[in-house]
Design a protein around this motif. Structure first.
Motif, PDB file in Angstrom:
ATOM      1  N   THR A  11      20.629 -39.002 -12.946  1.00 34.80           N
ATOM      2  CA  THR A  11      22.432 -38.181 -12.805  1.00 34.80           C
ATOM      3  C   THR A  11      22.888 -38.819 -14.533  1.00 34.80           C
ATOM      4  N   GLU A  12      22.129 -39.712 -15.194  1.00 34.77           N
ATOM      5  CA  GLU A  12      22.279 -41.165 -15.592  1.00 34.77           C
ATOM      6  C   GLU A  12      22.228 -40.552 -17.123  1.00 34.77           C
ATOM      7  N   LEU A  13      20.451 -39.653 -17.287  1.00 35.37           N
ATOM      8  CA  LEU A  13      20.851 -38.405 -18.301  1.00 35.37           C
ATOM      9  C   LEU A  13      21.782 -37.355 -18.064  1.00 35.37           C
ATOM     10  N   VAL A  14      21.840 -36.712 -17.520  1.00 34.40           N
ATOM     11  CA  VAL A  14      23.147 -35.779 -17.168  1.00 34.40           C
ATOM     12  C   VAL A  14      24.036 -36.593 -18.043  1.00 34.40           C
ATOM     13  N   GLN A  15      24.736 -37.970 -17.909  1.00 36.51           N
ATOM     14  CA  GLN A  15      26.062 -38.025 -18.844  1.00 36.51           C
ATOM     15  C   GLN A  15      25.664 -38.150 -20.501  1.00 36.51           C
ATOM     16  N   LEU A  16      24.121 -38.575 -20.733  1.00 37.57           N
ATOM     17  CA  LEU A  16      23.455 -39.210 -21.684  1.00 37.57           C
ATOM     18  C   LEU A  16      23.331 -37.915 -22.464  1.00 37.57           C
ATOM     19  N   LEU A  17      22.849 -36.889 -22.241  1.00 33.05           N
ATOM     20  CA  LEU A  17      22.366 -36.290 -23.044  1.00 33.05           C
ATOM     21  C   LEU A  17      23.382 -34.817 -22.872  1.00 33.05           C
ATOM     22  N   GLY A  18      24.217 -34.801 -21.726  1.00 34.61           N
ATOM     23  CA  GLY A  18      24.758 -33.358 -21.955  1.00 34.61           C
ATOM     24  C   GLY A  18      24.338 -32.549 -21.313  1.00 34.61           C
ATOM     25  N   PRO A  19      25.485 -31.471 -20.822  1.00 27.78           N
ATOM     26  CA  PRO A  19      24.316 -30.227 -19.516  1.00 27.78           C
ATOM     27  C   PRO A  19      24.387 -28.983 -19.481  1.00 27.78           C
ATOM     28  N   THR A  20      23.753 -29.121 -21.098  1.00 29.67           N
ATOM     29  CA  THR A  20      23.734 -28.068 -21.465  1.00 29.67           C
ATOM     30  C   THR A  20      21.949 -28.611 -22.881  1.00 29.67           C
ATOM     31  N   ASP A  21      21.000 -27.520 -23.013  1.00 26.11           N
ATOM     32  CA  ASP A  21      20.300 -27.223 -24.141  1.00 26.11           C
ATOM     33  C   ASP A  21      18.984 -28.034 -22.932  1.00 26.11           C
ATOM     34  N   TRP A  22      19.134 -29.189 -22.127  1.00 23.95           N
ATOM     35  CA  TRP A  22      17.698 -29.618 -21.226  1.00 23.95           C
ATOM     36  C   TRP A  22      18.220 -29.454 -19.522  1.00 23.95           C
ATOM     37  N   ALA A  23      16.466 -29.830 -19.185  1.00 24.98           N
ATOM     38  CA  ALA A  23      16.146 -29.398 -17.633  1.00 24.98           C
ATOM     39  C   ALA A  23      15.018 -30.100 -17.206  1.00 24.98           C
ATOM     40  N   ILE A  24      15.451 -30.499 -16.240  1.00 21.22           N
ATOM     41  CA  ILE A  24      14.214 -31.602 -15.406  1.00 21.22           C
ATOM     42  C   ILE A  24      13.081 -30.069 -14.824  1.00 21.22           C
ATOM     43  N   GLY A  25      12.276 -30.743 -14.384  1.00 20.26           N
ATOM     44  CA  GLY A  25      10.784 -30.344 -14.279  1.00 20.26           C
ATOM     45  C   GLY A  25       9.773 -31.014 -13.809  1.00 20.26           C
ATOM     46  N   GLY A  26       8.646 -30.572 -13.359  1.00 22.80           N
ATOM     47  CA  GLY A  26       7.860 -31.720 -12.695  1.00 22.80           C
ATOM     48  C   GLY A  26       7.887 -32.202 -11.411  1.00 22.80           C
ATOM     49  N   SER A  27       7.268 -33.173 -11.514  1.00 19.74           N
ATOM     50  CA  SER A  27       7.343 -33.329  -9.679  1.00 19.74           C
ATOM     51  C   SER A  27       8.335 -33.370  -9.169  1.00 19.74           C
ATOM     52  N   PHE A  28       9.341 -34.161  -9.946  1.00 22.60           N
ATOM     53  CA  PHE A  28      10.980 -34.296  -9.426  1.00 22.60           C
ATOM     54  C   PHE A  28      11.230 -33.207  -8.661  1.00 22.60           C
ATOM     55  N   LEU A  29      10.866 -32.139  -9.719  1.00 26.05           N
ATOM     56  CA  LEU A  29      11.826 -30.545  -9.495  1.00 26.05           C
ATOM     57  C   LEU A  29      11.145 -29.942  -8.108  1.00 26.05           C
ATOM     58  N   LEU A  30      10.177 -30.603  -8.028  1.00 20.69           N
ATOM     59  CA  LEU A  30       9.051 -30.454  -6.455  1.00 20.69           C
ATOM     60  C   LEU A  30       9.897 -30.950  -5.667  1.00 20.69           C
ATOM     61  N   GLN A  31      10.066 -32.273  -6.248  1.00 21.34           N
ATOM     62  CA  GLN A  31      10.332 -32.439  -4.941  1.00 21.34           C
ATOM     63  C   GLN A  31      11.725 -32.836  -4.883  1.00 21.34           C
ATOM     64  N   CYS A  32      13.052 -32.350  -5.250  1.00 22.43           N
ATOM     65  CA  CYS A  32      14.220 -31.875  -5.318  1.00 22.43           C
ATOM     66  C   CYS A  32      14.220 -30.078  -3.955  1.00 22.43           C
ATOM     67  N   TYR A  33      13.006 -29.687  -4.624  1.00 19.95           N
ATOM     68  CA  TYR A  33      12.935 -28.616  -2.938  1.00 19.95           C
ATOM     69  C   TYR A  33      11.754 -28.889  -2.359  1.00 19.95           C
ATOM     70  N   GLY A  34      11.986 -30.050  -2.000  1.00 19.74           N
ATOM     71  CA  GLY A  34      11.340 -31.061  -0.712  1.00 19.74           C
ATOM     72  C   GLY A  34       9.385 -29.994  -0.597  1.00 19.74           C
ATOM     73  N   ILE A  35       9.038 -29.952  -2.098  1.00 24.27           N
ATOM     74  CA  ILE A  35       7.692 -29.150  -2.261  1.00 24.27           C
ATOM     75  C   ILE A  35       6.366 -30.717  -1.890  1.00 24.27           C
ATOM     76  N   GLU A  36       7.189 -31.386  -3.409  1.00 23.47           N
ATOM     77  CA  GLU A  36       6.838 -32.742  -3.309  1.00 23.47           C
ATOM     78  C   GLU A  36       7.258 -34.213  -2.339  1.00 23.47           C
ATOM     79  N   PRO A  37       6.780 -35.182  -1.720  1.00 21.39           N
ATOM     80  CA  PRO A  37       7.327 -35.876  -0.617  1.00 21.39           C
ATOM     81  C   PRO A  37       7.978 -37.019  -2.030  1.00 21.39           C
ATOM     82  N   GLN A  38       6.703 -37.694  -3.365  1.00 21.22           N
ATOM     83  CA  GLN A  38       7.579 -38.298  -4.071  1.00 21.22           C
ATOM     84  C   GLN A  38       7.259 -38.196  -5.194  1.00 21.22           C
ATOM     85  N   ALA A  39       7.964 -37.826  -6.244  1.00 16.61           N
ATOM     86  CA  ALA A  39       8.042 -37.551  -7.883  1.00 16.61           C
ATOM     87  C   ALA A  39       7.599 -39.023  -8.423  1.00 16.61           C
ATOM     88  N   ARG A  40       6.345 -39.369  -9.423  1.00 19.53           N
ATOM     89  CA  ARG A  40       5.944 -39.691 -10.259  1.00 19.53           C
ATOM     90  C   ARG A  40       6.403 -40.187 -11.282  1.00 19.53           C
TER      91      ARG A  40
END
Length: 157
Positions: A11-40
Motif C-alpha cells: 500500500t505504501e508503494l502505491v503512494q511512493l511509486l504512483g498508480p501507473t507503469d508498475w504492478a505486483i506479481g510473484g508470491s504476493f500476487l498468488l497470496q492475493c488470490y488465495g493460491i499461496e498462504p504466505q508470500a515470502r
C-alpha cells in the motif's frame, strides 16, 4: 513477515511509486488470490522507461541489497531492496537466457488489475514468467488454479 506487513508495504508503494507503469506479481500476487498462504517477498515489475526512477524512489524508502549476476536471468533492469525484513525486487525488461538465446517477457501496464487498492499483474502473465524462470512447482500450482477457476482468466481479459 506477517501478511499485514506485506500488504502495508504494498500500500505504501502505491503512494511512493504512483498508480501507473508498475504492478505486483510473484508470491504476493498468488497470496492475493488465495493460491499461496504466505508470500515470502514482494515482486514488482515495471516499464523499462520508469525503472531508474522507481529504483531511486525505492532506494530512499528501503535498504538497497547488492545483487550478483544470475546465470540465466538477464533482465535489463533488476534491483533488490529490504524493508522491515521483507525483500522487494524490482524488475524491468525481463529476459531469461535459454539454449536458443534470450527469451523476453513484455510487461504491459494496461493489463494491470486493481484489486484491494493494489496494482496486480495478470495471473496468466505470471504463469508465463514462471515457465520462463523454469519454476515447475509454481507453473503446476498456477495452472491448477486457473483450470479450476476459469472465471479468473475471463475477468482479466
Amino acid at each position: 513477515m506477517q501478511h499485514t506487513d506485506i500488504r502495508q508495504i504494498a500500500t505504501e508503494l502505491v503512494q511512493l511509486l504512483g498508480p501507473t507503469d508498475w504492478a505486483i506479481g510473484g508470491s504476493f500476487l498468488l497470496q492475493c488470490y488465495g493460491i499461496e498462504p504466505q508470500a515470502r517477498d514482494l515482486d514488482l515489475v515495471c516499464t523499462l522507461q520508469r525503472f531508474e526512477e522507481f529504483k531511486t524512489l525505492l532506494s530512499q524508502y528501503a535498504q538497497v541489497v547488492p545483487v550478483s549476476l544470475h546465470p540465466i536471468y538477464r533482465s535489463k533492469g533488476f534491483a533488490r531492496f529490504r524493508k522491515n525484513g521483507l525483500e522487494l525486487e524490482l524488475m524491468a525488461g525481463i529476459q531469461v537466457l535459454k539454449d536458443d538465446g534470450l527469451q523476453a517477457f513484455e510487461f504491459l501496464p494496461e493489463k494491470t488489475s486493481w484489486q484491494q487498492d493494489l496494482p496486480l499483474m495478470q495471473l496468466a502473465d505470471w504463469l508465463e514468467l514462471y515457465q520462463l524462470f523454469e519454476r515447475p512447482k509454481r507453473v503446476k500450482q498456477l495452472q491448477y488454479y486457473l483450470n479450476s477457476n476459469p472465471e479468473v482468466i475471463r475477468s482479466q481479459i
